[in-house]
Design a protein around this motif. Structure first.
Motif, PDB file in Angstrom:
ATOM      1  N   ASP A 142       1.065  -1.226  -0.084  1.00  0.00           N
ATOM      2  CA  ASP A 142       0.021  -0.041   0.006  1.00  0.00           C
ATOM      3  C   ASP A 142       1.023   1.278  -0.084  1.00  0.00           C
ATOM      4  N   VAL A 143       0.480   2.259  -0.584  1.00  0.00           N
ATOM      5  CA  VAL A 143       1.063   3.588  -0.526  1.00  0.00           C
ATOM      6  C   VAL A 143       1.222   3.952   0.906  1.00  0.00           C
ATOM      7  N   ALA A 144       0.459   3.768   1.929  1.00  0.00           N
ATOM      8  CA  ALA A 144       0.677   3.947   3.197  1.00  0.00           C
ATOM      9  C   ALA A 144       1.909   3.346   3.902  1.00  0.00           C
ATOM     10  N   ASP A 145       2.220   1.941   3.259  1.00  0.00           N
ATOM     11  CA  ASP A 145       3.210   1.228   3.851  1.00  0.00           C
ATOM     12  C   ASP A 145       4.702   1.969   3.383  1.00  0.00           C
ATOM     13  N   LEU A 146       4.709   2.800   2.532  1.00  0.00           N
ATOM     14  CA  LEU A 146       5.939   3.683   2.102  1.00  0.00           C
ATOM     15  C   LEU A 146       5.946   4.969   2.686  1.00  0.00           C
ATOM     16  N   GLN A 147       5.170   5.367   3.522  1.00  0.00           N
ATOM     17  CA  GLN A 147       4.981   6.830   4.103  1.00  0.00           C
ATOM     18  C   GLN A 147       5.612   6.709   5.412  1.00  0.00           C
ATOM     19  N   THR A 148       6.462   6.072   5.552  1.00  0.00           N
ATOM     20  CA  THR A 148       7.052   6.037   7.157  1.00  0.00           C
ATOM     21  C   THR A 148       8.628   6.832   7.284  1.00  0.00           C
ATOM     22  N   GLY A 149       8.740   7.533   6.436  1.00  0.00           N
ATOM     23  CA  GLY A 149      10.205   8.126   6.468  1.00  0.00           C
ATOM     24  C   GLY A 149       9.997   9.536   6.981  1.00  0.00           C
ATOM     25  N   ASN A 150      11.363  10.203   7.279  1.00  0.00           N
ATOM     26  CA  ASN A 150      11.490  11.388   7.773  1.00  0.00           C
ATOM     27  C   ASN A 150      11.624  12.386   6.456  1.00  0.00           C
ATOM     28  N   VAL A 151      10.779  13.209   6.211  1.00  0.00           N
ATOM     29  CA  VAL A 151      10.973  14.406   5.287  1.00  0.00           C
ATOM     30  C   VAL A 151      12.157  15.127   5.165  1.00  0.00           C
ATOM     31  N   ALA A 152      12.610  15.697   6.379  1.00  0.00           N
ATOM     32  CA  ALA A 152      13.820  16.572   6.597  1.00  0.00           C
ATOM     33  C   ALA A 152      15.168  15.780   6.347  1.00  0.00           C
ATOM     34  N   ALA A 153      15.023  14.539   6.948  1.00  0.00           N
ATOM     35  CA  ALA A 153      15.991  13.638   6.740  1.00  0.00           C
ATOM     36  C   ALA A 153      16.219  13.241   5.171  1.00  0.00           C
ATOM     37  N   GLY A 154      15.304  13.010   4.647  1.00  0.00           N
ATOM     38  CA  GLY A 154      15.112  12.526   3.148  1.00  0.00           C
ATOM     39  C   GLY A 154      15.588  13.762   2.375  1.00  0.00           C
ATOM     40  N   LYS A 155      15.240  14.958   2.539  1.00  0.00           N
ATOM     41  CA  LYS A 155      15.928  16.169   1.788  1.00  0.00           C
ATOM     42  C   LYS A 155      17.322  16.418   2.043  1.00  0.00           C
ATOM     43  N   GLN A 156      17.780  15.964   3.369  1.00  0.00           N
ATOM     44  CA  GLN A 156      19.028  16.149   3.636  1.00  0.00           C
ATOM     45  C   GLN A 156      19.793  15.033   2.744  1.00  0.00           C
ATOM     46  N   TYR A 157      19.564  13.831   2.737  1.00  0.00           N
ATOM     47  CA  TYR A 157      19.923  12.990   2.057  1.00  0.00           C
ATOM     48  C   TYR A 157      20.108  13.108   0.507  1.00  0.00           C
ATOM     49  N   PHE A 158      18.861  13.821   0.056  1.00  0.00           N
ATOM     50  CA  PHE A 158      19.021  14.117  -1.582  1.00  0.00           C
ATOM     51  C   PHE A 158      20.088  14.940  -1.791  1.00  0.00           C
ATOM     52  N   GLU A 159      20.156  16.009  -0.955  1.00  0.00           N
ATOM     53  CA  GLU A 159      21.101  17.201  -1.156  1.00  0.00           C
ATOM     54  C   GLU A 159      22.575  16.973  -0.593  1.00  0.00           C
ATOM     55  N   GLY A 160      22.891  15.732  -0.041  1.00  0.00           N
ATOM     56  CA  GLY A 160      24.003  15.612   0.620  1.00  0.00           C
ATOM     57  C   GLY A 160      24.534  14.314   0.174  1.00  0.00           C
ATOM     58  N   ALA A 161      24.436  13.090   1.059  1.00  0.00           N
ATOM     59  CA  ALA A 161      25.172  11.807   0.964  1.00  0.00           C
ATOM     60  C   ALA A 161      24.462  11.009  -0.276  1.00  0.00           C
ATOM     61  N   GLY A 162      23.384  11.229  -0.539  1.00  0.00           N
ATOM     62  CA  GLY A 162      22.912  10.636  -1.851  1.00  0.00           C
ATOM     63  C   GLY A 162      23.265  10.969  -3.169  1.00  0.00           C
ATOM     64  N   THR A 163      23.636  12.288  -3.081  1.00  0.00           N
ATOM     65  CA  THR A 163      24.264  13.162  -4.571  1.00  0.00           C
ATOM     66  C   THR A 163      23.198  13.040  -5.432  1.00  0.00           C
ATOM     67  N   ALA A 249      24.264   5.758 -11.426  1.00  0.00           N
ATOM     68  CA  ALA A 249      24.468   6.120 -10.210  1.00  0.00           C
ATOM     69  C   ALA A 249      23.378   5.592  -9.153  1.00  0.00           C
ATOM     70  N   HIS A 250      22.114   5.369  -9.849  1.00  0.00           N
ATOM     71  CA  HIS A 250      21.280   4.906  -8.778  1.00  0.00           C
ATOM     72  C   HIS A 250      21.592   3.318  -8.459  1.00  0.00           C
ATOM     73  N   ALA A 251      21.939   2.452  -9.355  1.00  0.00           N
ATOM     74  CA  ALA A 251      22.447   1.076  -9.001  1.00  0.00           C
ATOM     75  C   ALA A 251      23.521   1.117  -8.092  1.00  0.00           C
ATOM     76  N   GLU A 252      24.767   2.371  -8.221  1.00  0.00           N
ATOM     77  CA  GLU A 252      25.948   2.290  -7.267  1.00  0.00           C
ATOM     78  C   GLU A 252      25.453   2.651  -5.918  1.00  0.00           C
ATOM     79  N   LEU A 253      24.325   3.198  -5.915  1.00  0.00           N
ATOM     80  CA  LEU A 253      23.628   3.353  -4.342  1.00  0.00           C
ATOM     81  C   LEU A 253      22.960   2.135  -3.727  1.00  0.00           C
ATOM     82  N   PHE A 254      22.987   1.118  -4.592  1.00  0.00           N
ATOM     83  CA  PHE A 254      22.106   0.095  -3.977  1.00  0.00           C
ATOM     84  C   PHE A 254      23.014  -0.722  -2.576  1.00  0.00           C
ATOM     85  N   SER A 255      24.147  -0.835  -2.726  1.00  0.00           N
ATOM     86  CA  SER A 255      24.975  -1.306  -1.633  1.00  0.00           C
ATOM     87  C   SER A 255      25.088  -0.093  -0.522  1.00  0.00           C
ATOM     88  N   LYS A 256      24.807   1.027  -0.656  1.00  0.00           N
ATOM     89  CA  LYS A 256      25.185   2.011   0.369  1.00  0.00           C
ATOM     90  C   LYS A 256      23.755   2.570   1.114  1.00  0.00           C
TER      91      LYS A 256
END
Length: 273
Positions: A142-163, A249-256
């Motif tokens: 379900d969509v609800a199953d995938l709504q368990t993360g933290n938005v602020a942390a996700g934004k930080q990852y998007f702009e930082g470690a996740g590149t 680069a998406h595949a390279e992130l799998f192990s990270k």
């Protein structure tokens, strides 16, 4: 459902990625049908009649099972109808019949049926829906199953470690991405955009250089489509070439990725409406 299990489901390429397109694509029909029902007054779903269900079963196996599975719980290319919003909102064929008769461009062909056949088919689909509901078996996410993360942390990852921001822009290519894709479909695009293609520059023995979209590549051959649509291919041993494939680069992130990374990033992407 535990997060680790969810991650496994996604990374293994869960077969229910198309479960949401039905509801999204057919939404206008649903609204129209529901409005019509509302104008006509609330109608009750006809009780399940085993004779109609049996006749509908035969029709379903002949015309629908190839895509939607023999029990309507989803197949190679068709979504799980037992959990479809279209089916859940349907009253005696109010939404299902329109879709069956008109199909959906590029996704489902139209099927012409008599009123009796349509009634039988609808009875079978609702019987399968009730059976799945009673068993409590879940085959999808379900969509609800995938709504368990933290938005602020996700934004930080998007702009930082996740590149991610090196290639993507939330106001550019990702603008309104959460409107276009939802739930597992969005998460699969996030993890690996399978339709993405790289660009190759080929230098021929003559010195001529050609650039195009990579259509085929293995350890023996490279095939590209040029800007004018022409397809060219060569043994890789006969040419020099470079391939620019930023989506790898998406595949390279799998192990990270950690589980939190995936869920936080997903939570952030879901805000891009």
């Amino acid at each position: 459902m535990k997060r680790a299990h969810l991650r496994d489901l996604v990374l293994l390429g869960s077969t229910v990625a198309g479960a949401l397109w039905l509801g999204q694509s057919f939404f206008p029909s649903v609204v129209a049908a529901q409005a019509s029902s509302a104008q006509a007054g609330v109608r009750k779903q006809a009780p399940i009649n085993n004779e109609h269900v049996a006749a509908g079963d035969t029709l379903f196996q002949q015309r629908c099972a190839f895509c939607h599975g023999r029990d309507a719980s989803g197949g190679e290319s068709g979504p799980d109808l037992t959990r479809s919003k279209i089916v859940l909102n349907d009253v005696n064929g109010s939404t299902i019949a329109d879709i069956v008769r008109n199909g959906r461009a590029g996704k489902m062909p139209p099927f012409q049926m008599s009123e009796t056949e349509m009634s039988d088919l609808v009875a079978f689909i609702h019987a399968q829906e009730q059976k799945a509901k009673a068993s409590g078996n879940r085959k999808g996410v379900d969509v609800a199953d995938l709504q368990t993360g933290n938005v602020a942390a996700g934004k930080q990852y998007f702009e930082g470690a996740g590149t991610c921001s090196r290639c993507h822009s939330v106001t550019g290519d990702l603008a309104h991405i959460a409107t276009k894709y939802q739930g597992l479909q969005l998460e699969m695009h996030m993890l690996y955009p399978r339709d993405a293609k790289g660009k190759a520059t080929v230098t021929l023995p003559s010195g001529e250089k050609l650039t195009g979209t990579v259509e085929y590549h293995d350890e023996f051959y490279l095939g590209i489509k040029l800007q004018d649509g022409t397809y060219r291919s060569w043994p890789v041993s006969k040419i020099h070439y470079t391939i620019d494939a930023p989506h790898e680069a998406h595949a390279e992130l799998f192990s990270k990725y950690t589980d939190d990374d995936i869920h936080n990033l997903m939570a952030y992407l879901q805000t891009l409406r």
